[in-house]
Design an enzyme around this catalytic site. Structure first.
Site, short mmCIF file in Angstrom:
data_model
loop_
_atom_site.label_atom_id
_atom_site.label_comp_id
_atom_site.label_asym_id
_atom_site.label_seq_id
_atom_site.Cartn_x
_atom_site.Cartn_y
_atom_site.Cartn_z
N ASP A 47 -9.21 -11.28 -9.33
CA ASP A 47 -9.57 -10.36 -10.39
C ASP A 47 -10.31 -11.14 -11.47
O ASP A 47 -10.04 -12.33 -11.69
CB ASP A 47 -8.29 -9.72 -10.96
CG ASP A 47 -8.57 -8.59 -11.91
OD1 ASP A 47 -9.76 -8.30 -12.16
OD2 ASP A 47 -7.61 -8.00 -12.42
N ASP A 76 -4.02 -3.15 -4.46
CA ASP A 76 -3.09 -4.24 -4.79
C ASP A 76 -2.15 -3.79 -5.88
O ASP A 76 -2.46 -2.84 -6.62
CB ASP A 76 -3.86 -5.47 -5.28
CG ASP A 76 -4.35 -5.26 -6.72
OD1 ASP A 76 -3.67 -5.73 -7.65
OD2 ASP A 76 -5.39 -4.58 -6.92
N CYS A 132 13.97 -0.16 9.06
CA CYS A 132 13.10 -1.32 8.86
C CYS A 132 13.48 -2.44 9.84
O CYS A 132 14.66 -2.66 10.10
CB CYS A 132 13.18 -1.82 7.42
SG CYS A 132 12.13 -3.26 7.07
N CYS A 176 16.44 -6.90 6.66
CA CYS A 176 17.22 -5.76 7.15
C CYS A 176 17.98 -6.12 8.43
O CYS A 176 19.04 -5.55 8.71
CB CYS A 176 16.31 -4.55 7.38
SG CYS A 176 15.69 -3.84 5.83
N HIS A 185 11.32 -7.99 1.68
CA HIS A 185 11.49 -6.66 2.27
C HIS A 185 10.46 -5.67 1.72
O HIS A 185 9.84 -4.91 2.48
CB HIS A 185 12.89 -6.13 2.00
CG HIS A 185 13.02 -4.66 2.27
ND1 HIS A 185 13.15 -4.14 3.54
CD2 HIS A 185 12.99 -3.60 1.42
CE1 HIS A 185 13.20 -2.81 3.46
NE2 HIS A 185 13.10 -2.46 2.20
#
Length: 380
Positions: free
Chosen positions: A93, A271, A309, A314, A340
């Site tokens: 950016d 993003d 998941c 998980c 996660h």
């Protein structure tokens, strides 16, 4: 020469499409979610974990890296990629949004933005030419023009003035980027569409961005405080104004709802800091909606964060254990929750790409959002 952006397939029922970005550090499949590594690191995540999840591109920030560690250090390291040991692509950016967020400490002039460092109060000037030079030194695979972002609720006159400055800076940025490209720099420059929440200004800015003919175009000035329905309206309106053949990037969106809305409108890149930021506060994505792992009723809950998941968190840890880590302020909690959440969004976008290829994206989106509802009692 291989084209920078190739559209593979467009869904027959909406504007969603899949494609490939050909970049110096390897191809990137689109649509793509990019984790944010503002300071040259995605918080609480190693580059090995990012690679294991499957990310092909991440984002870093010119403003922050310019101030610390500084250009001398990164130049001595031969660029940002070796400095942070990331072998894949980096989008940087321009720092425009960070300067925007530091409104009391900056002055916008024709030559650039003068601002005071949030670290030590020292005064600096970022010009559109200088920002291109900085991002070239960083070795950015995609770099953004310096722009002026305006907040929700500003007047037409203020938004128009910001648009005019952004358009002028785009011309200057492109000229400098072309010079760098002629000298061997392989990174791509993206123009940024502004215009706040005025459709006529959005049209004008989109036309100027298209005329500049940069390799890609970003939609800026969204998700800056407006309501969700306003975001959706202006996202759809602006996306429809952009050239179909160029990749489209919406800056700063990271909820599943916003990501799916963007994909439906033909957006290829997005993003956000959300997955890692919320992970550090004990909040995680699940197919049934976000949950807070710090709630008392998680104490004896030995189920995974998300039963649907397949990520390593998980598979190997329970909600009860995650709650314990959070309550004892163990760093591992931030690491696992961030992993996660990033895996969740990467999987969501991967599944969306498959649905587009099979011309069933709208059904995929409807099915996902029908299940993705806030669970009763999920609050703090």
């Amino acid at each position: 020469m291989e084209p920078f952006f190739t559209i593979h397939h467009s869904d027959t029922s909406c504007s969603a499409r899949t494609g490939i970005l050909a970049l110096p550090h390897g191809p990137v499949s689109t649509p793509v979610f990019m984790p944010v590594g503002t300071n040259g690191t995605v918080k609480a995540i190693t580059v090995d974990d990012l690679s294991a999840i499957g990310f092909e591109i991440i984002l870093s920030n010119t403003y922050h890296l310019y101030l610390r560690p500084g250009l001398e250090v990164i130049s001595a390291a031969k660029g940002l990629h070796p400095f942070m040991n990331w072998q894949r692509n980096i989008l940087t950016d321009s720092g425009g949004f960070q300067v925007f967020s530091l409104a009391p400490f900056r002055k916008i002039r024709d030559q650039g933005v003068e601002f005071r460092s949030h670290l030590d109060g020292s005064t600096h000037l970022l010009s559109p030419e200088g920002v291109v030079e900085i991002q070239t030194l960083l070795g950015s695979d995609i770099q953004m023009q310096l722009d002026v972002c305006t907040k929700w609720g500003v007047s037409y006159k203020e938004a128009e003035n910001a648009l005019g400055i952004t358009a002028d800076w785009l011309k200057r940025a492109k000229q400098t980027w072309v010079e760098k490209a002629d000298n061997g720099y392989e990174g791509k420059l993206f123009a940024i569409v502004q215009g706040n929440f005025f459709k006529e200004l959005r049209e004008r800015s989109a036309a100027l961005a298209a005329e500049a003919d940069t390799p890609g175009i970003a939609i800026g000035g969204l998700s800056v405080g407006e309501e969700g329905d306003v975001f959706q309206e202006y996202l759809a309106y602006t996306a429809a104004l952009l050239p179909r053949e160029k990749p489209r990037y919406v800056m700063g969106i990271g909820t599943p709802q916003y990501i799916l809305e963007a994909i439906e409108q033909g957006i290829d890149m997005f993003d956000c800091v959300l997955p890692t930021r919320t992970g550090r506060t004990g909040r995680v994505f699940t197919r049934r909606g976000d949950i807070s792992i710090k709630r008392a009723d998680r104490e004896f809950d030995f189920s995974p964060l998300d039963p649907q998941c397949t990520c390593k968190v998980c598979r190997e840890y329970s909600r009860a254990y995650m709650r314990h880590l959070f309550k004892t302020q163990e760093i591992l909690c931030s690491m696992l929750a961030s992993y996660h959440n990033l895996y969740f969004l990467h999987s969501l976008v991967t599944d969306a790409r498959r649905a587009i290829e099979e011309n069933r994206f709208l059904q995929f989106k409807e099915d996902f959002l029908k299940q993705y509802t806030e669970l009763p009692g999920m609050g703090e």
